[in-house]
Design a protein around this motif. Sequence first.
Motif, PDB file in Angstrom:
ATOM      1  N   TYR A 160     -34.060 -33.608   8.485  1.00 52.08           N
ATOM      2  CA  TYR A 160     -33.331 -32.439   8.805  1.00 52.08           C
ATOM      3  C   TYR A 160     -33.447 -31.461   9.876  1.00 52.08           C
ATOM      4  CZ  TYR A 160     -29.521 -33.658   5.079  1.00 52.08           C
ATOM      5  OH  TYR A 160     -28.820 -34.459   3.971  1.00 52.08           O
ATOM      6  N   VAL A 161     -34.585 -31.074   9.751  1.00 52.08           N
ATOM      7  CA  VAL A 161     -35.241 -30.010  10.767  1.00 52.08           C
ATOM      8  C   VAL A 161     -36.730 -30.683  11.408  1.00 52.08           C
ATOM      9  CG1 VAL A 161     -35.011 -28.181   8.382  1.00 52.08           C
ATOM     10  CG2 VAL A 161     -37.247 -30.299   8.924  1.00 52.08           C
ATOM     11  N   ALA A 193     -38.422 -40.882   6.261  1.00 48.49           N
ATOM     12  CA  ALA A 193     -37.396 -41.436   7.134  1.00 48.49           C
ATOM     13  C   ALA A 193     -37.353 -41.957   8.233  1.00 48.49           C
ATOM     14  CB  ALA A 193     -37.440 -39.570   8.073  1.00 48.49           C
ATOM     15  N   ASN A 194     -35.905 -42.788   7.785  1.00 44.79           N
ATOM     16  CA  ASN A 194     -35.929 -44.404   8.550  1.00 44.79           C
ATOM     17  C   ASN A 194     -35.382 -44.427  10.036  1.00 44.79           C
ATOM     18  OD1 ASN A 194     -32.717 -44.352   7.572  1.00 44.79           O
ATOM     19  ND2 ASN A 194     -33.752 -45.443   5.834  1.00 44.79           N
ATOM     20  N   ALA A 250     -35.294 -37.028   4.640  1.00 42.11           N
ATOM     21  CA  ALA A 250     -36.954 -37.451   4.330  1.00 42.11           C
ATOM     22  C   ALA A 250     -37.803 -36.528   5.612  1.00 42.11           C
ATOM     23  CB  ALA A 250     -36.808 -38.751   3.984  1.00 42.11           C
ATOM     24  N   PHE A 251     -38.426 -36.394   5.216  1.00 45.25           N
ATOM     25  CA  PHE A 251     -39.276 -35.588   6.541  1.00 45.25           C
ATOM     26  C   PHE A 251     -39.964 -37.249   7.322  1.00 45.25           C
ATOM     27  CE2 PHE A 251     -40.124 -32.253   3.642  1.00 45.25           C
ATOM     28  CZ  PHE A 251     -39.636 -31.420   4.683  1.00 45.25           C
ATOM     29  N   THR A 298     -25.633 -26.103   4.295  1.00 44.22           N
ATOM     30  CA  THR A 298     -25.967 -27.421   3.007  1.00 44.22           C
ATOM     31  C   THR A 298     -25.701 -29.059   4.004  1.00 44.22           C
ATOM     32  OG1 THR A 298     -24.369 -27.818   1.570  1.00 44.22           O
ATOM     33  CG2 THR A 298     -26.296 -26.393   1.048  1.00 44.22           C
ATOM     34  N   ARG A 299     -24.182 -28.633   4.764  1.00 45.03           N
ATOM     35  CA  ARG A 299     -24.032 -29.703   5.717  1.00 45.03           C
ATOM     36  C   ARG A 299     -24.242 -29.883   6.950  1.00 45.03           C
ATOM     37  NH1 ARG A 299     -22.318 -32.594   0.903  1.00 45.03           N
ATOM     38  NH2 ARG A 299     -20.415 -34.156   2.631  1.00 45.03           N
ATOM     39  N   ALA A 300     -24.415 -28.867   7.163  1.00 44.89           N
ATOM     40  CA  ALA A 300     -24.195 -28.549   8.954  1.00 44.89           C
ATOM     41  C   ALA A 300     -25.272 -29.075   9.782  1.00 44.89           C
ATOM     42  CB  ALA A 300     -23.218 -27.732   9.416  1.00 44.89           C
ATOM     43  N   VAL A 301     -25.069 -29.673  10.824  1.00 44.06           N
ATOM     44  CA  VAL A 301     -26.054 -29.118  11.970  1.00 44.06           C
ATOM     45  C   VAL A 301     -26.390 -28.188  13.207  1.00 44.06           C
ATOM     46  CG1 VAL A 301     -26.722 -32.048  11.296  1.00 44.06           C
ATOM     47  CG2 VAL A 301     -25.292 -30.969  13.268  1.00 44.06           C
ATOM     48  N   THR A 302     -27.366 -28.158  13.433  1.00 41.98           N
ATOM     49  CA  THR A 302     -26.886 -27.206  14.151  1.00 41.98           C
ATOM     50  C   THR A 302     -27.294 -26.994  15.396  1.00 41.98           C
ATOM     51  OG1 THR A 302     -28.368 -26.026  12.331  1.00 41.98           O
ATOM     52  CG2 THR A 302     -28.099 -24.662  14.816  1.00 41.98           C
ATOM     53  N   LEU A 303     -26.080 -27.253  16.390  1.00 37.37           N
ATOM     54  CA  LEU A 303     -26.008 -27.062  17.617  1.00 37.37           C
ATOM     55  C   LEU A 303     -26.495 -25.772  18.307  1.00 37.37           C
ATOM     56  CD1 LEU A 303     -25.616 -29.036  19.782  1.00 37.37           C
ATOM     57  CD2 LEU A 303     -23.250 -27.993  19.782  1.00 37.37           C
TER      58      LEU A 303
END
Length: 650
Positions: free
Chosen positions: A459-460, A424-425, A418-419, A366-371
């Motif tokens: 996020y995506v 998203a800002n 936010a998309f 729920t918290r990580a970003v993917t590399l």
Amino acid sequence: MSSTPEKKQGSGGDGVGAQQQAGPKEPERGVRLGLLLFSAGIAALITALVVPLADPKSLELFAQHPLGAAVFNATDAATRAFARLLTGSGKARPPSIAEFYPLPLDPATAAALASAPEAESEIPELDWGHHDVWRLQQENVSAPFYTSADIDRLLHWCSESSSSGSGAGVSSQRRYERLARWVTAHGGDVSGLEPGVDEHGVRGLQATRDFAAGEYVLSVPLRLGLSIASFRGARLAAGPTNGWRSVEDGDLFLDALALAYEVAVHGDRSPWADYICLMPRTYGGLPVHASTPSDAALLQRLPGLRRLAAKRRAQLSLFGERLARGAVEALPGGRAAMSALSKAGGTNGTSAWFPLWHWAYAAAKTRAVTLSAGELRQGGGAAPGDEAGLPFRLPLSMLDWVQEFGVLLPILDLANHAFDAAGANAAYQLLATSDGKGLAATLMALRPIARGEAVVFDYVSAAEAEAGPACTDRWLIEYGFVPETEEAVRQCDTFEITPVSLAAAVKAVCGKVAPDADLIAGIERRLAAAAAQGLPPRLEVVVRTPLWDEQEAGTEFHVRQKWMVTKWIDVAVDEFFGKHGRYCDPNVMLQALLYARLEELKGLEEEARAGSDREDGRELRAGVAAVAAAAQKAVQRAIEEGKDVFPDRL
């Protein structure tokens, strides 16, 4: 669970057989000695060839080349093969998710497992969507997978005097301030941000000053992130995780391993101690951790979500029991830490390792970003360790099987989603650090951001640019929440056509053609024989708005693969109409099934929202309600598309 019996080594009743198995013959010993000497010679030759390249930078550059990575891993595989040959142990069967499949395995799958396949992909795909899979899994759940009390005990040092003498009862505010100073001291910039609560009561990251469009709001060097490439056991992680390479989605759990290791082994001595202490103690929105019968029953009516949750739960068990636990024990300090966890125990009486593993998975997902490993190579492969000893480097032999991994980035992970098209800002980017020695995760303002405004980013966006938009149920399984969106392509549904529901559709469209029991039994017979015609004996219908390219080409309906669905329905009811010369249009029956599904989803949403006021499981029920609401919109669009074949009066 495996149905393969163990081979017996001897009957024990035959004196001749016992004598023959007493030990290896003299020639066999000679062969093994010869192989040992031969392998020693090969090792000496390889060492002589590699010594000129043995400085870390040369090895790193060599491993980044596809041929170099292949050489490293072929050498590792050959070494292990020699070891098995010399010890006479034979080929070992790698761990498999099939061991945690609750239904009996079909003969093809059992045979594939018995052959000790090299990779999970060699095993036939299991039916995780079968309703009995989730039901049987849930019958084995007698208590929550972890509780906040479990995690408080594991993180007891967060509220006690630390080993560095920093004092007892460190407040969250003080920990955040120390964390921000730590990030800044190592090349990051989080000076214009602080945790806060927005007007809706949602916790997140807020600006403490105005930012202009195009200005960088935040920067966190990747080497400060907690991941398999940076945790305290990173340099030695290749060996303990070698068995993961043959398991599907093995890299999906590497971030959870890194977090669990830091908690279990290093505790308040970890460089990420303040960061870990600031993490929530529970993550209640993940379907994989549904523990009450009522919550599990809600998921049972969402086959797409249920399938994802059932498979992920089995993967968690596989890694928690067979792979991650052993990996921690094999890393420095891991055996003592695991012994302490076993003595501590969890809420349900098992080792405290299991609550820790499930919590670490939930926190990481729920918290990580993917590399991606490719991004790591493009950024120079690694940054050298700085004065605090924080390298960021994947072990060389992992570069060929790790496609991507999660990185827990302090402070950045407080920013909400936010998309891009929905508010998203800020935009997430990977850029070179100011010293040019690695990569940094950054957020750049897409528009002016005012002081006190929440900083939110998509996020995506990067992942979806390649793979396409994800449905809302996928968000719930991966992040534990459902984002607000009116994009039709994200509103999806999956429902199963059962003999009972199909019989009801037949009656609604074509009247009563047989007694209910006979009709259902006849449909079951036809479905059992459907495999001979190449059709699945069980059908899940996916409802989703066609993507942009599909709309332009006109290749898809809102009911995906509609031609196959209607053929399946036609085959299932043919027994009652074909022999009497009657015809009941499968397109009309599909429309009746869609109407029935719409009513079911309305009831599911109402039930989930009615239980959302209970604190226990509140986030999950809110997520289920949001998935059901989005699914209704998808089904309604499919109904509108097919209204020309189904009279409104029905």
